[in-house]
Write a protein that holds these residues in place. Structure first.
Motif, short mmCIF file in Angstrom:
data_model
loop_
_atom_site.label_atom_id
_atom_site.label_comp_id
_atom_site.label_asym_id
_atom_site.label_seq_id
_atom_site.Cartn_x
_atom_site.Cartn_y
_atom_site.Cartn_z
N ALA A 227 0.84 -1.20 0.00
CA ALA A 227 0.00 0.00 0.00
C ALA A 227 0.87 1.25 0.00
CB ALA A 227 -0.93 -0.01 1.21
N GLY A 228 1.95 1.25 0.77
CA GLY A 228 2.82 2.41 0.83
C GLY A 228 3.55 2.66 -0.49
N THR A 229 4.06 1.59 -1.10
CA THR A 229 4.78 1.74 -2.37
C THR A 229 3.86 2.24 -3.47
OG1 THR A 229 6.36 0.01 -1.78
CG2 THR A 229 6.10 0.50 -4.12
N TYR A 230 2.66 1.69 -3.54
CA TYR A 230 1.70 2.13 -4.55
C TYR A 230 1.32 3.59 -4.32
CZ TYR A 230 -2.15 1.92 -7.87
OH TYR A 230 -2.98 2.16 -8.94
N GLY A 303 7.82 0.62 -11.61
CA GLY A 303 6.88 0.00 -12.53
C GLY A 303 5.48 0.55 -12.38
N VAL A 304 5.05 0.80 -11.15
CA VAL A 304 3.70 1.35 -10.93
C VAL A 304 3.60 2.75 -11.51
CG1 VAL A 304 1.99 1.96 -9.19
CG2 VAL A 304 3.45 -0.03 -8.84
N LEU A 347 -15.24 -2.97 -8.04
CA LEU A 347 -15.26 -4.35 -8.53
C LEU A 347 -13.93 -4.74 -9.15
CD1 LEU A 347 -18.83 -4.47 -10.13
CD2 LEU A 347 -18.08 -5.56 -8.01
N ALA A 348 -13.34 -3.82 -9.94
CA ALA A 348 -12.07 -4.13 -10.60
C ALA A 348 -10.95 -4.32 -9.58
CB ALA A 348 -11.71 -3.01 -11.57
N VAL A 349 -10.92 -3.48 -8.55
CA VAL A 349 -9.90 -3.62 -7.51
C VAL A 349 -10.09 -4.94 -6.77
CG1 VAL A 349 -9.15 -2.71 -5.28
CG2 VAL A 349 -9.44 -1.17 -7.21
N ALA A 350 -11.34 -5.23 -6.39
CA ALA A 350 -11.60 -6.46 -5.64
C ALA A 350 -11.25 -7.70 -6.45
CB ALA A 350 -13.07 -6.51 -5.23
N PHE A 351 -11.39 -7.61 -7.77
CA PHE A 351 -11.12 -8.77 -8.62
C PHE A 351 -9.65 -8.88 -9.01
CE2 PHE A 351 -10.83 -10.69 -12.89
CZ PHE A 351 -11.39 -11.93 -12.63
N LEU A 352 -8.98 -7.73 -9.28
CA LEU A 352 -7.63 -7.75 -9.85
C LEU A 352 -6.52 -7.69 -8.80
CD1 LEU A 352 -8.16 -5.33 -12.89
CD2 LEU A 352 -7.87 -7.81 -12.98
N VAL A 353 -6.73 -6.92 -7.72
CA VAL A 353 -5.64 -6.71 -6.77
C VAL A 353 -5.21 -7.99 -6.05
CG1 VAL A 353 -5.02 -5.54 -4.62
CG2 VAL A 353 -6.05 -4.26 -6.49
N PRO A 354 -6.15 -8.83 -5.57
CA PRO A 354 -5.67 -10.04 -4.87
C PRO A 354 -4.76 -10.92 -5.70
CG PRO A 354 -7.99 -9.67 -4.42
CD PRO A 354 -7.62 -8.70 -5.49
N GLY A 355 -4.99 -10.99 -7.03
CA GLY A 355 -4.17 -11.85 -7.87
C GLY A 355 -2.99 -11.16 -8.52
N HIS A 356 -3.09 -9.83 -8.73
CA HIS A 356 -2.06 -9.13 -9.49
C HIS A 356 -1.40 -7.99 -8.71
CE1 HIS A 356 -3.29 -11.28 -13.15
NE2 HIS A 356 -4.53 -11.06 -12.75
N GLY A 357 -1.79 -7.78 -7.47
CA GLY A 357 -1.13 -6.78 -6.64
C GLY A 357 -1.22 -5.37 -7.19
N MET A 358 -0.09 -4.68 -7.18
CA MET A 358 -0.06 -3.27 -7.58
C MET A 358 -0.39 -3.10 -9.06
SD MET A 358 3.10 -1.67 -5.37
CE MET A 358 4.35 -2.80 -6.00
#
Length: 385
Positions: A227-230, A303-304, A347-358
């Motif tokens: 969370a801090g790096t992002y 990268g972010v 929805l996109a955050v809930a779906f994408l962040v757990p598997g793909h992180g930042m």
């Protein structure tokens, strides 16, 4: 705006270099959740103050008083909701009292800064508008800097309490700008400015908050450090985008005051989009310099930062679409676009962040921004037909 950028940059650098990655990430997550409620304080009437005072300056005290009273009665329920959301979304282990105080301080200071700044902006006092917005990050920088000077590597509770103290102190400094004044009886307002009239602006700001900040508590569950790096990459994009924001904020009151602002909107809008493209290119090229400034613990921000480089271009385009809708009296289109965009972002955050992180969080930001712009364009085309 340059001062604001400098104070924000100094705060990010100070905390990123002096706090542990976990402590900094926890602080970022708390502030992010606190920001969810901020756009709803006052029901968006600060933006109506900008429009109405620019059009009807003689009735300015009446518009300000209406917005201030609405702001006051929304504070208590929003504070309770925000604290509840923080307890629900942020991983356990943080000091509850300090977290609640920071949430309340963020809500009060940020929303009152918005109202006071918009009031001065509507009066074409652009330097005052900029100074009000720069003052809040300055007060927080001074408080956090003093804490670091006295305590060195401070813990999360100390950081949150210092942040709260700075926020509440700034509320006291701003109060003379917005405190109720007796309006002249000969200047009745040209518009009633109903409580719901600012909801499109409030919905737009809420959608932007969800798009930019909902990823923090979700990332925090994978690790506060993520969370801090992002957040560092996001703040770098925000700072690079400030020239765009400054130009837009100087443009809106001029356009509102014109009977036919569309020719100037097209000319200036094209220039803004070109500048946004240049800003994106600059962010991409300068990304490797970021860890040198904030510390090697946040090398993942390169990268972010490059993934987020083109977000200012989409945001500038959507701001122009927003004004087009406002000019044609279709502010409900903004509401619909923002509600769709905010829901899409969550929805996109809930779906994408757990598997793909930042990377998932960055992709979700683009998905939400593109969705809102497409809704606005589609609504404008249907209305024109």
């Amino acid at each position: 705006m340059l001062l604001r950028a400098a104070f924000q940059a100094a705060t990010v650098i100070l905390l990123a270099r002096t706090l542990t990655a976990q402590t900094y990430g926890a602080f970022v997550a708390v502030v992010a959740v606190a920001g969810f409620a901020t756009p709803l304080a006052g029901m968006g009437l600060a933006n109506m103050v900008l429009r109405n005072v620019a059009r009807d300056p003689q009735a300015a005290p009446r518009y300000l008083a209406r917005a201030l009273s609405t702001w006051a009665w929304t504070l208590l329920p929003l504070a309770g909701i925000a604290i509840g959301i923080a307890l629900l979304l942020i991983p356990e282990g943080l000091p509850v009292a300090a977290m609640g105080a920071a949430v309340i301080g963020e809500l009060l200071a940020t929303s009152l800064t918005e109202l006071a700044g918009r009031y001065r902006q509507a009066q074409h006092r652009h330097h005052a508008y900029g100074a009000i917005n720069a003052g809040l990050p300055l007060s927080r920088l001074l408080a956090l800097g003093l804490l670091v000077l006295l305590a060195g590597k401070a813990d999360i509770a100390s950081v949150l309490w210092a942040y709260t103290a700075a926020s509440l102190a700034y509320v006291g400094l701003l109060w003379p700008v917005v405190r109720p004044a007796k309006p002249a009886p000969t200047t009745p307002p040209a518009e009633a400015m109903s409580v719901t009239s600012g909801l499109p602006f409030s919905a737009s700001a809420l959608a932007m908050r969800l798009q930019g900040e909902f990823n923090k508590p979700v990332l925090a569950h994978a690790g506060f450090g993520l969370a801090g790096t992002y957040n560092i990459a996001q703040r770098a994009v925000d700072m690079a985008s400030l020239p765009l924001l400054a130009l837009q904020e100087a443009l809106w009151p001029k356009l509102y005051a014109q009977a036919n602002p569309l020719p100037q909107l097209r000319r200036t809008g094209a220039a803004l989009l070109l500048l946004a493209t240049a800003v994106g290119a600059l962010i991409w090229v300068a990304a490797p310099l970021l860890p040198i400034v904030v510390g090697k613990a946040h090398e993942g921000s390169i990268g972010v930062l490059r993934m987020l480089a083109w977000l200012p271009l989409l945001q500038a385009g959507r701001s122009l679409l927003n004004f087009h809708a406002i000019h044609h009296g279709r502010m409900h289109h903004i509401s619909w676009a923002c509600m769709v965009g905010g829901g899409t972002s969550v929805l996109a955050v809930a779906f994408l962040v757990p598997g793909h992180g930042m990377a998932g969080a960055a992709i979700a930001s683009y998905i939400a921004e593109i969705t809102m712009s497409l809704v606005l364009v589609g609504a404008a085309l249907r209305a024109s037909r």
